[in-house]
Design a protein around this motif. Structure first.
Motif, PDB file in Angstrom:
ATOM      1  N   MET A   1       0.849  -1.192   0.000  1.00  6.65           N
ATOM      2  CA  MET A   1       0.000   0.000   0.000  1.00  6.65           C
ATOM      3  C   MET A   1       0.887   1.244   0.000  1.00  6.65           C
ATOM      4  SD  MET A   1      -3.124   0.972   2.591  1.00  6.65           S
ATOM      5  CE  MET A   1      -2.097   0.861   4.053  1.00  6.65           C
ATOM      6  N   ASP A   2       0.654   2.135  -0.944  1.00 10.81           N
ATOM      7  CA  ASP A   2       1.458   3.351  -1.083  1.00 10.81           C
ATOM      8  C   ASP A   2       0.767   4.499  -0.358  1.00 10.81           C
ATOM      9  OD1 ASP A   2       3.297   5.218  -1.805  1.00 10.81           O
ATOM     10  OD2 ASP A   2       2.574   5.444  -3.869  1.00 10.81           O
ATOM     11  N   ARG A   3       1.061   4.646   0.918  1.00 11.14           N
ATOM     12  CA  ARG A   3       0.446   5.713   1.701  1.00 11.14           C
ATOM     13  C   ARG A   3       1.448   6.194   2.746  1.00 11.14           C
ATOM     14  NH1 ARG A   3      -5.321   4.516   4.035  1.00 11.14           N
ATOM     15  NH2 ARG A   3      -5.767   4.721   1.815  1.00 11.14           N
ATOM     16  N   THR A   4       1.600   7.506   2.842  1.00 10.62           N
ATOM     17  CA  THR A   4       2.532   8.074   3.807  1.00 10.62           C
ATOM     18  C   THR A   4       1.809   8.349   5.121  1.00 10.62           C
ATOM     19  OG1 THR A   4       3.815   9.133   2.050  1.00 10.62           O
ATOM     20  CG2 THR A   4       4.108   9.986   4.271  1.00 10.62           C
ATOM     21  N   ILE A   5       2.356   7.814   6.213  1.00  7.97           N
ATOM     22  CA  ILE A   5       1.800   8.076   7.533  1.00  7.97           C
ATOM     23  C   ILE A   5       2.908   8.631   8.431  1.00  7.97           C
ATOM     24  CG2 ILE A   5       0.086   6.238   7.319  1.00  7.97           C
ATOM     25  CD1 ILE A   5       1.855   4.600   9.297  1.00  7.97           C
ATOM     26  N   GLU A   6       2.496   9.202   9.563  1.00  8.72           N
ATOM     27  CA  GLU A   6       3.468   9.697  10.529  1.00  8.72           C
ATOM     28  C   GLU A   6       4.274   8.520  11.077  1.00  8.72           C
ATOM     29  OE1 GLU A   6       0.283  10.482  10.472  1.00  8.72           O
ATOM     30  OE2 GLU A   6       0.029  12.653  10.610  1.00  8.72           O
ATOM     31  N   PRO A   7       5.609   8.524  10.938  1.00  9.54           N
ATOM     32  CA  PRO A   7       6.410   7.395  11.426  1.00  9.54           C
ATOM     33  C   PRO A   7       6.768   7.553  12.905  1.00  9.54           C
ATOM     34  CG  PRO A   7       7.818   8.905  10.243  1.00  9.54           C
ATOM     35  CD  PRO A   7       6.430   9.482  10.173  1.00  9.54           C
ATOM     36  N   PHE A   8       5.781   7.885  13.714  1.00 10.96           N
ATOM     37  CA  PHE A   8       5.989   8.019  15.149  1.00 10.96           C
ATOM     38  C   PHE A   8       4.638   7.910  15.846  1.00 10.96           C
ATOM     39  CE2 PHE A   8       5.883  12.264  13.172  1.00 10.96           C
ATOM     40  CZ  PHE A   8       4.752  12.809  13.763  1.00 10.96           C
ATOM     41  N   LYS A   9       4.696   7.650  17.168  1.00  9.72           N
ATOM     42  CA  LYS A   9       3.498   7.626  18.005  1.00  9.72           C
ATOM     43  C   LYS A   9       3.515   8.851  18.915  1.00  9.72           C
ATOM     44  CE  LYS A   9       4.520   3.588  19.699  1.00  9.72           C
ATOM     45  NZ  LYS A   9       4.447   2.336  20.501  1.00  9.72           N
ATOM     46  N   ILE A  10       2.318   9.370  19.233  1.00  5.11           N
ATOM     47  CA  ILE A  10       2.211  10.508  20.129  1.00  5.11           C
ATOM     48  C   ILE A  10       2.231  10.002  21.569  1.00  5.11           C
ATOM     49  CG2 ILE A  10       0.725  12.402  20.894  1.00  5.11           C
ATOM     50  CD1 ILE A  10      -0.315  12.522  17.984  1.00  5.11           C
ATOM     51  N   LYS A  11       3.173  10.528  22.370  1.00  2.85           N
ATOM     52  CA  LYS A  11       3.357  10.057  23.741  1.00  2.85           C
ATOM     53  C   LYS A  11       2.943  11.095  24.779  1.00  2.85           C
ATOM     54  CE  LYS A  11       6.655   6.811  25.672  1.00  2.85           C
ATOM     55  NZ  LYS A  11       7.971   6.193  25.450  1.00  2.85           N
ATOM     56  N   ARG A 403       7.011  17.205  13.488  1.00  3.77           N
ATOM     57  CA  ARG A 403       6.438  16.184  14.373  1.00  3.77           C
ATOM     58  C   ARG A 403       5.419  16.766  15.358  1.00  3.77           C
ATOM     59  NH1 ARG A 403      12.068  12.974  15.915  1.00  3.77           N
ATOM     60  NH2 ARG A 403      12.255  14.742  17.355  1.00  3.77           N
ATOM     61  N   VAL A 404       4.724  17.822  14.960  1.00  2.13           N
ATOM     62  CA  VAL A 404       3.818  18.509  15.880  1.00  2.13           C
ATOM     63  C   VAL A 404       2.350  18.315  15.492  1.00  2.13           C
ATOM     64  CG1 VAL A 404       3.088  20.788  16.734  1.00  2.13           C
ATOM     65  CG2 VAL A 404       5.529  20.211  16.596  1.00  2.13           C
ATOM     66  N   TYR A 405       1.993  18.596  14.227  1.00  5.00           N
ATOM     67  CA  TYR A 405       0.590  18.587  13.826  1.00  5.00           C
ATOM     68  C   TYR A 405       0.239  17.332  13.032  1.00  5.00           C
ATOM     69  CZ  TYR A 405       0.447  23.436  15.365  1.00  5.00           C
ATOM     70  OH  TYR A 405       0.505  24.576  16.126  1.00  5.00           O
ATOM     71  N   THR A 406      -1.001  16.893  13.196  1.00  6.02           N
ATOM     72  CA  THR A 406      -1.495  15.721  12.493  1.00  6.02           C
ATOM     73  C   THR A 406      -2.123  16.128  11.156  1.00  6.02           C
ATOM     74  OG1 THR A 406      -3.684  15.879  13.498  1.00  6.02           O
ATOM     75  CG2 THR A 406      -2.020  14.625  14.708  1.00  6.02           C
ATOM     76  N   LYS A 407      -2.459  15.126  10.363  1.00  8.15           N
ATOM     77  CA  LYS A 407      -3.059  15.393   9.060  1.00  8.15           C
ATOM     78  C   LYS A 407      -4.388  16.130   9.200  1.00  8.15           C
ATOM     79  CE  LYS A 407      -4.596  13.082   4.812  1.00  8.15           C
ATOM     80  NZ  LYS A 407      -6.038  13.401   4.913  1.00  8.15           N
ATOM     81  N   SER A 408      -5.187  15.819  10.219  1.00  8.83           N
ATOM     82  CA  SER A 408      -6.472  16.498  10.369  1.00  8.83           C
ATOM     83  C   SER A 408      -6.262  17.978  10.679  1.00  8.83           C
ATOM     84  CB  SER A 408      -7.307  15.835  11.467  1.00  8.83           C
ATOM     85  OG  SER A 408      -6.701  15.992  12.736  1.00  8.83           O
ATOM     86  N   GLN A 409      -5.211  18.313  11.402  1.00  9.38           N
ATOM     87  CA  GLN A 409      -4.928  19.722  11.679  1.00  9.38           C
ATOM     88  C   GLN A 409      -4.434  20.441  10.422  1.00  9.38           C
ATOM     89  OE1 GLN A 409      -2.412  18.605  14.975  1.00  9.38           O
ATOM     90  NE2 GLN A 409      -3.741  19.641  16.453  1.00  9.38           N
ATOM     91  N   ILE A 410      -3.668  19.745   9.592  1.00 14.43           N
ATOM     92  CA  ILE A 410      -3.247  20.333   8.313  1.00 14.43           C
ATOM     93  C   ILE A 410      -4.453  20.517   7.396  1.00 14.43           C
ATOM     94  CG2 ILE A 410      -1.845  19.955   6.243  1.00 14.43           C
ATOM     95  CD1 ILE A 410      -0.264  20.793   8.756  1.00 14.43           C
ATOM     96  N   ASP A 411      -5.404  19.588   7.450  1.00 16.89           N
ATOM     97  CA  ASP A 411      -6.639  19.763   6.676  1.00 16.89           C
ATOM     98  C   ASP A 411      -7.419  20.977   7.170  1.00 16.89           C
ATOM     99  OD1 ASP A 411      -6.557  17.742   4.725  1.00 16.89           O
ATOM    100  OD2 ASP A 411      -7.194  16.222   6.163  1.00 16.89           O
ATOM    101  N   TYR A 412      -7.419  21.213   8.477  1.00 18.26           N
ATOM    102  CA  TYR A 412      -8.070  22.408   9.035  1.00 18.26           C
ATOM    103  C   TYR A 412      -7.442  23.665   8.445  1.00 18.26           C
ATOM    104  CZ  TYR A 412      -9.207  26.001  12.550  1.00 18.26           C
ATOM    105  OH  TYR A 412      -9.611  27.147  13.179  1.00 18.26           O
ATOM    106  N   VAL A 413      -6.115  23.681   8.355  1.00 18.43           N
ATOM    107  CA  VAL A 413      -5.407  24.822   7.771  1.00 18.43           C
ATOM    108  C   VAL A 413      -5.827  25.016   6.317  1.00 18.43           C
ATOM    109  CG1 VAL A 413      -3.134  25.696   7.080  1.00 18.43           C
ATOM    110  CG2 VAL A 413      -3.432  24.643   9.337  1.00 18.43           C
ATOM    111  N   ALA A 414      -5.794  23.936   5.550  1.00 16.85           N
ATOM    112  CA  ALA A 414      -6.157  24.031   4.129  1.00 16.85           C
ATOM    113  C   ALA A 414      -7.589  24.529   3.956  1.00 16.85           C
ATOM    114  CB  ALA A 414      -5.978  22.671   3.461  1.00 16.85           C
TER     115      ALA A 414
END
Length: 449
Positions: A1-11, A403-414
């Motif tokens: 599957m060709d999909r880019t995800i955040e390569p980290f977990k939020i702690k 490593r701060v904002y998630t995709k949903s927050q970037i969508d909010y910006v857009a």
């Protein structure tokens, strides 16, 4: 599957205070329409800068607890020095509290009246430190950088023909060094190619001019070389980074970008005499040479950050996430500097609101509109920032913290920017009511027209 995800977990998480439009209107006016004067807690999504805003990793935080706070020769210093030497090959490593401290030391030593410092496009603090020394900063942009829609992959390059002409015109003896900023922040976070660095190195070497890198975003530049430059796909990012530094006589690094830390900088040099003079100035103004105005815990965090930033999964995610925001805006008919660069998206403010002339600061107008509409804090890169030196575009920069904002927050910006674009005819220009002589964008006051 060709999909880019955040390569980290939020702690760990930090709450965001959600404000209303009415509250933001009051805040904006109290700040005299200057984003630097707004309290961070009154910002919903903060894209003012990617400098010092990274989320540090669990290993960086554990390193902070393990930091050696000895004044001289701390264990944390030796780890930091080893990591930087292995990364860059530079023999002289000076820690500083941030990038502009490295700039100040360097240009105090090599600048001065009558000196000329060429570069691909000096950023504001670099230009400020050059001119504070009495020297003249000269920008030698490649032609492709002036074309917003061009997909030329290396718009950050210096124009080597212009560099040759400048050397002929003013004389090599008046040019102590040439600065190449990687990536080139002022023209859209655009990368510099290895070929361009090699050509610049050869010109400088023939002319007896030192070549220094402003290498705050060296890893992002190396990844874009890996992805875009012919013959580089098979090489690791670490190999490309090493060649970039091998071509230089020194470097200034703000570790607050690709060092993935909240404070810290580096000054690198090959020449023994220059390094000795820099050591003396560092001790006088920053601290002893093994801590440079930083705590041992900061050196530990920097050492780990400079290691983590070379992770190619991280770099692939980082560049793809920035490009995602850029493509959403392009799809909505909002012109950005193309192609998307490494750390930010740059909106062409004149195309966004063509009814606002350049002398009314359309980039700053957009900055205010984004905050008023959605609590998004961005920054102007144009006539406000560069003043009389400005010769490029009127831009609004959306700098993405690492490593701060998630995709949903970037969508909010857009989504918010697209909504502002749909009502762009209501935007108004600004005038400056108060400003300092140097780096005025930090403290200037504005009024809407």
């Amino acid at each position: 599957m060709d999909r880019t995800i955040e390569p980290f977990k939020i702690k760990m998480v930090e709450p965001i205070k959600l404000t209303t439009r009415e509250q933001r209107e009051t805040i904006l006016r109290s700040a005299h329409f200057n984003m630097f004067q707004i309290a961070a807690e009154d910002v919903i999504i903060d894209l003012l800068t990617d400098s010092g805003t990274s989320a540090m990793s669990s290993k960086q935080w554990s390193g902070i607890l393990d930091g050696d706070e000895s004044y001289a020769g701390a264990r944390s210093w030796y780890r930091f020095e080893s990591v930087i030497r292995d990364l860059t090959g530079m023999p002289h490593v000076l820690p500083t509290h941030q990038g502009r401290a490295s700039e100040r030391i360097l240009f105090e030593l090599v600048g001065g009246p009558g000196k000329v410092i060429p570069g691909n496009y000096h950023f504001d603090t670099t230009r400020g430190n050059i001119e504070h020394s009495g020297a003249r900063a000269v920008d030698l942009l490649t032609e492709e950088a002036s074309h917003t829609r061009s997909r030329y992959p290396f718009k950050g390059n210096i124009d080597v023909n212009q560099l040759n002409r400048l050397i002929d015109d003013v004389g090599a003896e008046q040019i102590p060094l040439c600065v190449i900023t990687i990536t080139n922040n002022s023209v859209g976070g655009q990368p510099v190619s290895l070929e361009n660095l090699r050509q610049t190195h050869d010109i400088c070497q023939r002319s007896g001019i030192k070549l220094f890198l402003d290498a705050a975003r060296f890893a992002e530049n190396a990844w874009l070389i890996h992805e875009r430059e012919s013959g580089q796909k098979h090489r690791s990012v670490r190999e490309i980074v090493r060649e970039m530094f091998d071509l230089a006589d020194g470097a200034m690094i703000s570790a607050k970008k690709d060092g993935l830390v909240n404070i810290g900088g580096v000054l690198l040099m090959r020449e023994d005499d220059l390094a000795q003079r820099a050591d003396s100035l560092l001790i006088l103004t920053e601290g002893f040479v093994t801590y440079g105005g930083l705590a041992g815990r900061d050196l530990e965090a920097m050492a780990q950050g400079f290691t983590e930033v070379l992770d190619e999964d991280y770099l692939a995610y980082r560049i793809a996430s920035v490009a995602y925001l850029g493509q959403r805006l392009l799809d909505a008919g909002i012109q950005i500097i193309e192609p998307p660069g490494g750390h930010a998206i740059y909106i062409d403010a004149c195309e966004f609101c063509p009814h606002i002339p350049a002398e009314q600061y359309p980039g700053q107008s957009l900055v205010c509109a984004f905050y008023r509409h959605a609590g998004i804090r961005a920054v102007e890169i144009g006539s406000v920032m560069f003043g009389k030196n400005h010769s490029h575009k009127e831009l609004t920069r959306l700098a993405i913290p690492r490593r701060v904002y998630t995709k949903s927050q970037i969508d909010y910006v857009a989504d918010a920017i697209i909504e502002v674009h749909q009502q762009r005819q209501t935007l108004r220009g600004l005038r400056i009511t108060e400003a300092s002589q140097t780096l005025r964008h930090f403290t200037a006051k504005f009024a809407e027209l």
